[in-house]
Design an enzyme around this catalytic site. Structure first.
Site: not given
Ligand SMILES: Cc1ncc(C[n+]2csc(CCOP(=O)(O)OP(=O)(O)O)c2C)c(N)n1
Length: 649
Positions: A11, A246, A395, A457
């Protein structure tokens, strides 16, 4: 850019955009010593947006941690110290494992609590030896995830003044612009949590970033969030502000264009200008000075308060006080029938005085989970020294906070809820296991035995699925004596998280003068009652509340001339860790096996084998008094006897 390109995965966009922020934070604010990543009073930094790991690895390299340029060239490769997402224990300078979005933010709250509690307990007037900040960087994903609400709400409530978050507000996620999904006013949201909130409109404005961090540090009675407007892939002529930046390499051509447009002095991959590196590496001297200044303060504390210093050092080393095990109570027939949750509360209260690092509480179920240390104060917004935590109905936040406290050091955190709601904190539980953290979960109301609350539950698949987590230990004791041993085992087992799985309903007393000692819990499984009159024709195995069923079945079988052995197996994992000889001594080869547990039987298949029978539940429970449920759902002594007879042949 170059590391992601070489790995052909990763990334690049967010590390590019946040380079100025990292520069300001790591050269002007963060207190750390690259030569000693374990310095106790260092500031903690958490990259909650773990996918942007190249940002952290680059800074660790530049500031002179044990991360080389070569390590950056091996980004995401087998056994390299630069894995895809930051992993605790792999890379010097990485404080916690991040990647599942929101977890790092939650861990940061735990770290800030840990700092504040240690400070409240150990600092003395004129001697401030625990005094550091916790910083995190969160992305849109971190902020969108629900856990960020739980953890940030709790942090705001507790007024964690030394927690400073930097929100990378870049308007881009994987699927595109955040307009697709996200129209929260994050600043106002955090203000509603009682955070101090600032905005920096330009992520390249070093002075504005600097001023905001200075202001955040000056606010001591609230956590701070700095909303930083950035542009993903900054500098890339064709990819900046796009979702493409990204999570994929920019491509060799685009990297070239980017370097040219930024005026980078070389197109050679991994080129770091010597004068830039020299500037960054002055952080080594700065870090050494910071630590030695602290060490002087610490030495004078040690002279003035030697026993406090010794106690603090013990806790940070993770050693337990001698003699704590002497406080574990022995249960006798006089205690009568006791629910294992009640026995657990008695044990916790008995050992608490000699295990001050054992702190925690529950997600609003303390009276049901028996997890209050009686007479001890609670942690409150204005006094962070109390050992009883009230996590609220959070939790997931609780799980992440526990992990943060654990990696900070100085604590064995425990957290309690009903077993069914372990599902609500599962991602943090999994990360505790990945990080091998010594945290303890107290999960009560562990089966249909909770009765009338009904199928929502009553856990069914939870035991098997928790047992499937690597490096996770689950202990489900059969009576009060096993519960005491379960606590002993849980506190001794420092290599990973342990769950104590306990009943709501009362359990009969197992007479240890007649049956084997509960000390067998330490080995995970043991022969509780062997077949009188020779080698067994069938082995009956169980855990927790169902051990009573197999003990009764054994007597019925004996009356019918069938020899059976009763094995109590409170912990599959501890048993699996024993040598072959011991395992065979408990489960002899060639003797058919039956297991029974009021849960999905999947995890027992390993132990009963192909020709055994794992009795359990393949359906959800129901709302009724528990004894009726056991009857209706076929978990009865009669069924055990019938099945055992078939197996005995
Ligand atoms: C709980 C979770 N769901 C999904 C992902 C997969 N994932 C990685 S980054 C991302 C989102 C990217 O957007 P952002 O958080 O704004 O990061 P940026 O593009 O700015 O680096 C996702 C959905 C993850 N790492 N963790």
């Amino acid at each position: 850019m170059d590391a992601v390109q070489k790995a052909d995965s990763g990334h690049p966009g967010t590390p590019m955009a946040l380079a100025p922020l990292a520069y300001v934070l790591w050269t002007r604010h963060l207190r750390y010593n690259p030569a000693n990543p374990q310095w106790v009073d260092r500031d903690r930094f958490v990259l909650s947006a773990g996918h942007a790991s190249m940002l952290l690895y680059s800074v660790l390299y530049l500031t002179g941690y044990e991360v080389s340029l070569d390590d950056l060239k091996h980004f995401r490769q087998w056994e390299s110290s630069t894995p895809g997402h930051p992993e605790y224990g792999y890379t010097p300078g990485v404080e916690t494992t991040t990647g599942p979005l929101g977890q790092g933010l939650g861990n940061s709250v735990g770290m800030a609590i840990a700092e504040s509690q240690l400070a409240a307990i150990f600092n003395r007037p004129d001697h401030s030896v625990i005094d550091h900040h916790t910083y995190f960087i969160a992305s849109d994903g971190d902020i969108m995830e629900g856990i960020s609400h739980e953890a940030s709400s709790y942090a705001g409530h507790l007024k964690l003044g030394k927690l400073i978050g930097l929100y990378d507000d870049n308007h881009i996620t994987i699927e595109g612009n955040t307009e697709l999904t996200f129209s929260d006013d994050t600043a106002r949201r955090f203000e509603a949590y009682h955070w101090h909130v600032q905005r920096v409109e330009d992520a390249n404005d070093l002075d504005a970033l600097d001023k905001a961090i200075v202001a955040a540090k000056a606010v001591k009675d609230r956590p701070s969030l700095i909303v930083v407007r950035s542009h993903i892939g900054y500098g890339s002529p064709n990819k900046h502000d796009t979702a493409e930046a990204h999570g994929s390499p920019l491509g060799a051509d685009e990297i070239k264009l980017t370097k040219e447009s930024l005026g980078y002095p070389s197109l050679e991959p991994f080129y770091v200008a010597p004068e830039a590196l020299e500037r960054w590496r002055t952080m080594a001297d700065r870090g050494a000075d910071l630590e030695s200044e602290w060490r002087k303060r610490y030495d004078s504390y040690k002279v003035a308060h030697p026993s406090d210093a010794a106690e603090l050092e013990r806790r940070l080393r993770g050693e337990m006080l001698a003699g704590w095990e002497d406080l574990i109570p022995a249960f006798t027939a006089d205690n009568g029938s006791v629910a294992s949750r009640a026995a657990s509360g008695i044990v916790l209260n008995a050992i608490a005085p000699k295990v001050p690092e054992l702190v925690g509480g529950s997600a609003d179920l303390a009276s049901s989970t028996n997890t209050i240390v009686k007479g001890a104060p609670s942690i409150t917004p204005d006094d962070h020294s109390g050992r009883n935590f009230h996590f609220g109905i959070r939790e997931h936040g609780m799980g992440a906070v526990m992990n943060g406290m654990s990696v900070h050091g100085g604590f064995i955190p425990y957290g309690a809820t009903f077993l069914i709601f372990s599902d609500y904190m599962r991602p943090s539980v999994r990360l505790a296991a990945i990080m091998n953290r010594h945290v303890i979960y107290v999960y009560t109301h562990d089966s249909i035995g909770l009765g009338e609350d009904g199928p929502t539950h009553q856990p069914i698949e939870q035991l098997s699925t928790l047992r499937a987590i690597p490096d996770f230990t689950l202990i489900r004791p059969a009576d009060a004596s096993e519960t005491a041993e379960a606590w002993r085992a849980a506190l001794r087992h420092k290599e990973g998280p342990v769950a104590l799985v306990l009943t709501r309903q009362k359990l009969g007393f197992i007479d240890r003068t007649k049956y084997a000692s509960a000390s067998g819990v330490a080995k995970g499984a043991y022969v509780l009652s062997d077949s009188p009159g020779g080698s067994p024709q069938v082995v009956l195995m169980s855990s927790g509340s169902e051990v009573a069923l197999i003990l009764e079945a054994q007597q019925k079988l004996e009356a019918e001339g069938i020899r059976s052995r009763v094995v109590s197996m409170p912990s599959h994992e501890l048993f699996a860790a024993q040598d072959d000889q011991y395992r065979e001594s408990v489960l002899p080869k060639g003797v058919k096996r039956l297991s029974i547990e009021a849960s999905h039987p999947m995890s027992w298949q390993r132990w009963v084998g192909e020709d055994g029978v794992a009795m359990g539940l393949h359906r959800f429970g129901a709302s009724a008094p528990y004894k009726e449920l056991y009857e209706h759902l076929g978990l009865t002594v009669a069924k055990v006897v019938e099945t055992a007879k078939q197996l005995a042949g």
